[in-house]
Scaffold this motif. Structure first.
Motif, PDB file in Angstrom:
ATOM      1  N   GLN A  13       8.757  20.570  41.272  1.00 20.98           N
ATOM      2  CA  GLN A  13       8.435  21.772  41.825  1.00 20.98           C
ATOM      3  C   GLN A  13       9.232  22.128  42.859  1.00 20.98           C
ATOM      4  OE1 GLN A  13       4.154  21.857  42.335  1.00 20.98           O
ATOM      5  NE2 GLN A  13       3.925  22.409  39.893  1.00 20.98           N
ATOM      6  N   GLU A  14      10.361  21.645  42.886  1.00 21.32           N
ATOM      7  CA  GLU A  14      11.590  22.166  43.752  1.00 21.32           C
ATOM      8  C   GLU A  14      12.274  23.188  43.270  1.00 21.32           C
ATOM      9  OE1 GLU A  14      13.981  18.578  44.215  1.00 21.32           O
ATOM     10  OE2 GLU A  14      12.171  17.474  45.050  1.00 21.32           O
ATOM     11  N   LYS A  15      12.880  23.902  44.103  1.00 20.21           N
ATOM     12  CA  LYS A  15      13.882  25.039  43.826  1.00 20.21           C
ATOM     13  C   LYS A  15      15.247  24.820  43.981  1.00 20.21           C
ATOM     14  CE  LYS A  15      10.231  27.516  42.882  1.00 20.21           C
ATOM     15  NZ  LYS A  15      10.000  27.198  41.375  1.00 20.21           N
ATOM     16  N   HIS A  16      15.949  24.222  42.887  1.00 22.66           N
ATOM     17  CA  HIS A  16      17.202  23.880  42.737  1.00 22.66           C
ATOM     18  C   HIS A  16      17.753  24.984  42.348  1.00 22.66           C
ATOM     19  CE1 HIS A  16      17.522  19.617  44.066  1.00 22.66           C
ATOM     20  NE2 HIS A  16      16.266  19.560  43.820  1.00 22.66           N
ATOM     21  N   ASN A  55      12.822  21.730  38.983  1.00 21.36           N
ATOM     22  CA  ASN A  55      12.105  22.919  39.277  1.00 21.36           C
ATOM     23  C   ASN A  55      10.817  22.990  38.491  1.00 21.36           C
ATOM     24  OD1 ASN A  55      14.494  23.936  40.576  1.00 21.36           O
ATOM     25  ND2 ASN A  55      14.882  25.172  38.887  1.00 21.36           N
ATOM     26  N   SER A  56      10.586  22.480  37.527  1.00 20.44           N
ATOM     27  CA  SER A  56       9.266  22.494  36.673  1.00 20.44           C
ATOM     28  C   SER A  56       8.561  20.952  37.176  1.00 20.44           C
ATOM     29  CB  SER A  56       9.565  22.194  35.036  1.00 20.44           C
ATOM     30  OG  SER A  56      10.173  23.564  34.654  1.00 20.44           O
TER      31      SER A  56
END
Length: 158
Positions: A64-67, A60-61
């Protein structure tokens, strides 16, 4: 450096597996028992916290994916926790492969509160695995408080 980090993560996996094998000897209800001495966390909740920190930092950080984060009420036994870490391992492999040629390149990371920091993928990798070892020690300590005799879960063990 990529090959070295893969090897280092393999050592982390070995230590983690020693912990999970040991946790198989702990009564399931004890894995879920909150302890006041560790902020009313349980062994299982700390293990999920570590997995969620891998998701936060790597996916996520930095990437920059949204798991989605792992929810405690969905992972109430050691088999479920082990399955979570199977997903963490895939995430780590994706992370290392993604940055294998740029492990030392500083990245601007935006935290959920909007604050920013600059860290390299190497620093984030190091943070994530040392964070795991910190909490592994707490899990072992918690089991001792519950009356168990822990086994050696260090990287170098006999």
């Amino acid at each position: 450096m990529y090959t070295t980090l893969l090897h280092q993560y393999q050592l982390t996996l070995s230590s983690r597996n020693a912990l999970f094998d040991y946790c198989e000897t702990v009564k399931p209800e004890d894995l879920l028992k909150p302890l006041a001495t560790i902020n009313n966390e349980s062994m299982a909740s700390l293990l999920l916290h570590v997995a969620n920190c891998y998701v936060f930092w790597l996916a996520n950080s930095v990437m920059q994916e949204k798991h989605a984060y792992f929810k405690g009420d969905e992972h109430l036994d050691l088999t479920a926790v082990r399955n979570v870490y199977g997903q963490v391992d895939l995430l780590m492999n994706e992370f290392l492969n993604h940055f294998k040629d740029s492990l030392d390149v500083p990245l601007l990371i935006t935290r959920p509160d909007g604050s920013q920091l600059t860290r390299s993928p190497f620093e984030i990798f190091t943070h994530a695995i040392t964070h795991e070892f910190h909490h592994k020690g707490q899990v072992v300590n918690m089991s001792r408080q519950l009356g168990y005799t822990p086994v050696d879960t260090d990287v170098v063990r006999e």
